[in-house]
Design a protein around this motif. Structure first.
Motif, mmCIF file in Angstrom:
data_model
loop_
_atom_site.group_PDB
_atom_site.id
_atom_site.type_symbol
_atom_site.label_atom_id
_atom_site.label_comp_id
_atom_site.label_asym_id
_atom_site.label_seq_id
_atom_site.Cartn_x
_atom_site.Cartn_y
_atom_site.Cartn_z
ATOM 1 N N GLY A 46 0.866 -1.177 0.000
ATOM 2 C CA GLY A 46 0.000 0.000 0.000
ATOM 3 C C GLY A 46 0.897 1.219 0.000
ATOM 4 N N SER A 48 3.369 3.204 2.634
ATOM 5 C CA SER A 48 3.915 2.939 3.960
ATOM 6 C C SER A 48 3.808 4.116 4.926
ATOM 7 N N CYS A 78 5.892 -5.546 0.164
ATOM 8 C CA CYS A 78 6.079 -4.193 -0.379
ATOM 9 C C CYS A 78 6.032 -3.136 0.735
ATOM 10 N N ALA A 79 4.982 -2.322 0.832
ATOM 11 C CA ALA A 79 4.920 -1.371 1.948
ATOM 12 C C ALA A 79 5.018 -2.113 3.286
ATOM 13 N N ILE A 82 8.578 -2.584 4.144
ATOM 14 C CA ILE A 82 9.127 -1.330 4.684
ATOM 15 C C ILE A 82 8.786 -1.236 6.178
ATOM 16 N N ARG A 105 13.065 2.729 0.241
ATOM 17 C CA ARG A 105 11.747 2.875 -0.412
ATOM 18 C C ARG A 105 11.915 3.311 -1.858
ATOM 19 N N ASN A 106 10.918 2.985 -2.673
ATOM 20 C CA ASN A 106 10.852 3.455 -4.066
ATOM 21 C C ASN A 106 12.221 3.317 -4.743
ATOM 22 N N ILE A 134 5.702 -2.972 -7.698
ATOM 23 C CA ILE A 134 4.985 -1.712 -7.906
ATOM 24 C C ILE A 134 5.578 -0.655 -6.971
ATOM 25 N N ARG A 135 6.315 0.289 -7.549
ATOM 26 C CA ARG A 135 7.041 1.285 -6.733
ATOM 27 C C ARG A 135 7.662 0.591 -5.528
ATOM 28 N N HIS A 171 4.552 -8.315 -5.001
ATOM 29 C CA HIS A 171 3.150 -8.560 -4.625
ATOM 30 C C HIS A 171 2.662 -9.947 -5.044
HETATM 31 N N1 LIG Z 1 3.289 -1.356 -3.732
HETATM 32 C C1 LIG Z 1 3.639 -0.824 -2.602
HETATM 33 O O1 LIG Z 1 3.321 -1.286 -1.513
HETATM 34 C C2 LIG Z 1 4.384 0.443 -2.764
HETATM 35 C C3 LIG Z 1 5.087 0.924 -1.514
HETATM 36 C C4 LIG Z 1 5.212 2.433 -1.567
HETATM 37 N N2 LIG Z 1 6.058 2.876 -2.632
HETATM 38 C C5 LIG Z 1 5.722 2.938 -0.230
HETATM 39 O O2 LIG Z 1 6.809 3.403 -0.131
HETATM 40 O O3 LIG Z 1 5.039 2.849 0.716
#
Ligand SMILES: NC(=O)CC[C@H](N)C(=O)O
Length: 201
Positions: A46, A48, A78-79, A82, A105-106, A134-135, A171
């Motif tokens: 999502g 973060s 992903c998030a 993090i 991140r990113n 995704i990012r 993901h």
């Molecule tokens: N797909 C994701 O969860 C992206 C993480 C998002 N770029 C972040 O830093 O929170």
């Protein structure tokens, strides 16, 4: 076995859909009491900084950390990765410091912020896993107890495990491949076996 999915922000519904397909009982976690009685927790992807704020507002930080320390399985995607990190390259969000990893991140920049990559994942047979980024973040420091489960062709770690804890930069809930969810369920069933019913675990 019952698995909780943190449901304050992000793609928790997709994780729940995979768990249902695997016939696993699951629960949306929005408040500390929703953590009671679950054998594992997924922290979804999502955004973060939002996830971090909402976890503070709903008083979820301490109980999630306690759950991880008690040996329950926790998986961040992903998030979520993090959020599980010990440190990240920015001051915000504030990670939970559950896993001994550093995360950027990113990590793939703005132009090429999303891509797909077939990955060989340690312990997953047969064949590669189609990973959707995704990012996405990347692991930039691995503690001594942390194992790399998968890396990009350039060597950057994107799936890691530390005992009962795991994190993936991509993901798996967005593909039809349920092998990583199954891998997580195996971790959760081990932590379930380790704690006697009603006991302190
Ligand atoms: N797909 C994701 O969860 C992206 C993480 C998002 N770029 C972040 O830093 O929170």
């Amino acid at each position: 076995m019952k698995i909780g999915v943190l449901a304050v922000q992000g793609d928790f519904a997709e994780h729940i859909a995979v768990l249902r397909r695997l016939n696993v009982e699951c629960r949306e976690v929005r408040l500390p009491e929703h953590l009671e009685g679950i054998d594992g927790l997924i922290v979804p992807g999502g955004e973060s900084t939002t996830l971090s704020r909402l976890m503070s507002i709903y008083h979820l930080r301490e109980p999630v950390v306690a759950m991880a320390q008690a040996g329950k399985a926790v998986w961040g995607t992903c998030a979520g990765m993090i959020m599980l990190a010990h440190e990240i390259t920015e001051a915000d969000p504030v990670p939970l410091k559950i896993m001994d990893i550093g995360v950027q991140r990113n990590a793939f920049g703005r132009q090429i912020d999303s891509f797909e990559q077939d990955l060989d994942i340690r312990g997953l047979e047969p064949g590669p896993f189609h990973a959707i980024f995704i990012r996405a973040p990347v692991v930039n420091r691995l503690g001594a107890q942390v194992k790399t489960l998968a890396a990009l062709p350039n060597g950057q770690a994107v799936a890691v495990r530390q005992g009962n804890l795991m994190a993936t930069a991509f993901h798996p809930e967005l593909t039809d491949d349920t092998r990583l969810h199954q891998y997580f369920l195996d971790l959760a069933s081990r932590s379930e076996a380790a704690s006697p019913p009603g006991g302190e675990g």
